[in-house]
Enzyme design. Structure first.
Site, mmCIF file in Angstrom:
data_model
loop_
_atom_site.group_PDB
_atom_site.id
_atom_site.type_symbol
_atom_site.label_atom_id
_atom_site.label_comp_id
_atom_site.label_asym_id
_atom_site.label_seq_id
_atom_site.Cartn_x
_atom_site.Cartn_y
_atom_site.Cartn_z
ATOM 1 C CB CYS A 86 -0.944 -0.016 1.191
ATOM 2 S SG CYS A 86 -2.030 -1.454 1.164
ATOM 3 C CG HIS A 340 -6.633 0.960 -0.829
ATOM 4 N ND1 HIS A 340 -5.591 1.759 -1.251
ATOM 5 C CD2 HIS A 340 -6.063 -0.034 -0.075
ATOM 6 C CE1 HIS A 340 -4.451 1.272 -0.784
ATOM 7 N NE2 HIS A 340 -4.714 0.191 -0.075
#
Lengths: 393, 458
Positions: A86, A340
């Site tokens: 991430c 996301h």
């Protein structure tokens, strides 16, 4: 940073179920917007970094820098793919900044993109955890579960309540309602969050960010090269990135307390040192943190030293992190509203903070913002990045 | 003479009643049923692991079953590896009828008496599901028994072991099809003829043999013969105490009755174990064990037939949205990392005593670089946990538990045996748990086993 680096162009696509966009469409739209904002063309780029975290669970695009070069037609220059879970997007920016600082290039692009919605979530994210990860270690977890174990320990140790966790979702969805590029643009109540389907106890569906398509891009130069007659640059004061544990290690090392992400603490220490920040709560005006699941935002308050350990619940209860509060967090709507697209998220956050520092964030503008911070964590707590931006140079 | 030195038994947690299998018939049977991640091998491991841990290392392993899961692979070798015993020892499967258990015992007795082997681990297990819908016609029950046969004095001396063949089997499977003859003919020409043969050859005397066990569904046919030899069938012929509790446990059944005698009786006993021939095992009980394992059994009753079906559907997920694929091969990984994955051998930092199951060359806490091997315990305390509602599984949610093990080290595993998410199974931070070795993925066609946990009585 040892040498000042400036962002002169920003751009992003909408974030959402972008069924009409291909991977290449996302790249083109974000890059074109950023280059237009910077007043440059593809021919001006001297190096580029592409962040895509999961080609294998998406559309098998983004396995190398080639997948950035091809849709933009930027050939004959170094283009590198960055993958760091991430924190991939932030790491692309870090690599571009370092190359500029080293003098390898004068104009650099960092672009993050992820095309997840060409597959059903069961075929991508869940399948990754079920079939592609270690056949025994952590088998049974989804991404939500790996953070839910933190939530339960936080509740046990610090008296954090389900309502505190849900309040993060309520706040960020409220912020997201003002962001025209967010995946979800609806406000919600605590009752709605708590009564939404359970994903991984105590985290509900509305405590969890969606899987989303999107891309974001920044154009960077050395601060000394900025033409101030053309640009209103956003300067990078500090970039910290740290891998502080492993994918499996916390789950097999009894020294790990599940109350904190050491990676965030380490990355923040690097970035704060570079930026000369000693009192983050007072010295930072807005923060974008990696609220992939709402509990992560609460833990990150403590890890970024916005409050002491065990006091994050007081920040959310006192509305200090809401727009208009002392230190607004995730005024973009966060990952909970924006979604996301993993490789794009870190860059999207920098674009968001840059917009505020430019005073161009519209309805959700943090008034008078001069210094902002972005934070990502992944892997699922092993890798973190912190970037400090300011508009005061 | 060889000795039954020690033993252990393993039953699944769950049990289904005849009432649940066929409410209209209302049979009073009780049958033990493996959990969805439990099988012949995991049940055998559970029975045998305590013996191996507590006892000396066996120099031979015999495995008996009439419900094998492998073809072209020895269960005994697989279990030898799983138990951490050295390879290259005698490891044989005895796989034929429900008499396989005493077949193996007979073999073990001969091998020990020959002086070639000192300590033989004998494991018998039975896990077999009848066709769905026809369970009420079968008296299946799942169980595993492990025992150590050695020269060292133990609980009972095996003073004779003989076998008497029979040409006729009442029912058997030929090319996948069950075959049987006229019942009266086959029981008379099969059981009774063979049993008479065995009885005459053994020639038991009531003043020398205190207890008799006849392990056969046709045992009643032999009562006249037994009485005629002077035995008091009410007192000396032991009733099958396993059948009403667990069903017919195949290759384990004779052993379980033998264990029942060892736990409750004194003196000498003869076990007649019949199926297509009779094994006659004579044993003298030295002492009753301190702890009676059979009297401490506790089961969770399956409440409805749908639950039973869900439990026995090994291979199917409930989640229709998830299309499972085979996981990438874990065989090589298991072979390479079996020290950690199978035997739970971690590393302990010699300076700060942090324990790691996952290999490292540098301590994450004190930066030390010197480690010693540390065998992790299989009991511990819940540090944190969650319930995963979206991980495909037969009984969602999947409870993931982070456990700090007694004596150091941490492991994160799934909870199992929790088909019913009730108070008995609900875990909280601080609860005590025990690791059990189970099949990992219901959808995976490979023998993928790893540790899971069950809640201990608090």
């Amino acid at each position: 940073m040892k040498k000042n680096i400036a962002i002169i162009g920003i751009g992003s696509t909408p974030f959402g179920d972008l069924f009409s966009y291909s991977y290449d469409d996302l790249v083109r739209e974000a890059a074109t917007a950023a280059m237009k904002d910077a007043g440059i063309g593809p021919e001006d780029l001297q190096a580029a970094w592409l962040s895509t975290a999961f080609p294998e669970i998406g559309v098998f695009k983004g396995r190398s820098g080639m997948d950035l070069a091809e849709p933009l037609g930027i050939f004959g220059i170094p283009v590198t793919r960055v993958s760091n879970f991430c924190a991939s997007g932030a790491d692309a920016i870090r690599n571009a900044a370092n190359a500029l600082a080293a003098g390898e290039c004068d104009v650099a692009m960092a672009l993050g993109v992820e095309k997840l919605r060409d597959r059903a979530p069961q075929d991508s994210i869940v399948k990754m955890m079920v079939e592609l990860s270690h056949p025994f270690y952590q088998k049974g977890f989804t991404a939500a579960g790996t953070f839910a174990v933190y939530a339960n320990r936080m509740m046990h140790e610090y008296g954090v309540t389900k309502e505190d966790i849900a309040s993060v979702s309520v706040k960020n969805h409220f912020h997201g309602s003002m962001n025209e590029k967010a995946h979800y643009r609806a406000s919600c109540t605590i009752d709605q969050v708590l009564s939404s389907p359970m994903v991984a106890n105590p985290l509900t569906l509305m405590d969890s960010c969606p899987t989303t398509d999107g891309a974001a891009c920044v154009i960077m130069v050395r601060a000394e090269d900025v033409d101030k007659s053309k640009h209103k640059p956003i300067n990078i004061d500090g970039i910290g990135l740290s891998i502080s544990t492993g994918w499996d290690l916390p789950f097999f090392d009894s020294g790990h307390d599940f109350l904190s992400f050491q990676a965030t603490r380490d990355a923040a220490a690097i970035a704060y040192r570079q930026a000369g920040i000693t009192k983050p709560f007072e010295e930072i005006d807005l923060v974008e943190v990696h609220d992939c699941f709402s509990i992560v935002e609460l833990i990150t308050y403590e890890d970024l030293r916005l409050c002491k350990a065990g006091e994050s619940k007081e920040l959310i209860r006192g509305k200090a992190t809401q727009l208009g509060g002392e230190i607004p967090v995730n005024v973009s709507g966060g990952l909970l509203s924006c979604g996301h697209p993993v490789g794009a998220t870190g860059v999207r956050m920098v674009v968001e903070v840059a917009n505020h520092l430019r005073g161009q964030a519209g309805e959700r503008q943090v008034k008078g913002a001069k210094r902002g911070l972005t934070h990502n964590i992944g892997g699922p707590g092993a890798i973190a990045s912190v970037i400090i931006l300011n508009n005061e140079h | 003479m060889s000795e039954l030195k020690t033993y252990n038994i393993a039953f699944p947690k769950f049990r289904v009643s005849g009432q649940v299998l066929h409410p209209r018939l209302g049979k009073k049977s009780q049958q033990t049923v493996c959990y969805v991640d439990e099988d012949l091998l995991t049940l055998s491991f559970r029975a045998a692991s305590q013996l191996v841990a507590a006892d000396c290392e066996p120099d031979a392993v015999l495995f008996a079953t009439s419900s094998p899961v492998f073809q072209s692979r020895y269960h005994a070798s697989f279990l030898t590896d799983l138990l951490g015993l050295k390879q290259g020892i005698l490891a044989l499967d005895v796989i034929s009828t429900a008499r396989a258990g005493t077949d193996a015992l007979l073999l073990a007795d001969k091998l020990v008496n020959s002086g070639q082997y000192n300590t033989i681990l004998l494991i018998a297990a039975h896990v077999d599901f009848p066709p769905a819908g026809l369970e009420y016609q079968h008296s299946f029950g799942h169980a595993a028994v492990a025992m150590i046969i050695s020269k060292d004095k133990g609980l009972a001396e095996i003073n004779s072991s003989e076998s008497y063949s029979s040409s006729l089997a009442e029912e058997f499977v030929y090319k996948g099809v069950k075959t049987n003859y006229d019942a009266r003919f086959s029981r008379s020409a099969g059981f009774m003829t063979n049993m008479t043969d065995a009885w005459k050859n053994t020639d038991p005397k009531p003043d020398q043999i205190q207890h008799l066990i006849i392990n056969s569904p046709y045992a009643r046919m032999a009562l006249g013969m037994v009485k005629k030899s002077g035995f008091d069938t009410d007192k000396q012929l032991l009733k099958d105490s396993i059948m009403p509790v667990a069903g017919h446990t195949g290759a384990c059944h004779g052993f379980l009755q033998m264990i029942s005698a060892i736990e409750n009786c004194k003196g000498s006993a003869l076990l007649f174990d019949y199926q297509n021939g009779t094994n006659v095992i004579g044993f003298s009980i030295h002492k009753n064990p301190d702890e009676s394992k059979l009297s401490r059994l506790h089961f969770t009753d399956i409440s409805c037939y749908q639950d039973y079906l869900a439990l026995r559907k090994q291979g199917d997920f409930k989640d229709d949205a998830y299309q499972p694929q085979e996981m990438f091969s874990s065989e090589m990984m298991m072979e390479r990392e079996k020290d950690q994955l199978m035997y739970l051998n971690g590393q302990e930092c010699t300076s700060c005593h942090a324990v790691y199951l996952i290999k490292t060359i540098r301590c994450h806490h004190c930066k030390g670089t010197d480690f010693t091997v540390k065998k992790l315990a299989t009991t511990g305390t819940v540090y944190t946990l969650t319930a995963e509602h979206y991980f495909p599984a037969s009984f969602p949610p999947v409870h993931m538990v982070v456990i700090d093990l007694d004596g150091g080290g941490r492991i994160t595993v799934q909870q199992t045996d929790n088909m019913y998410h009730d108070d008995e199974n609900r875990l909280n931070i601080g609860d005590r748990v025990e690791l059990v070795y189970r099949s990992m993925m219901e959808n995976d066609k490979k023998p993928n086993y790893f540790w899971k946990c069950v809640k201990l009585a608090q």
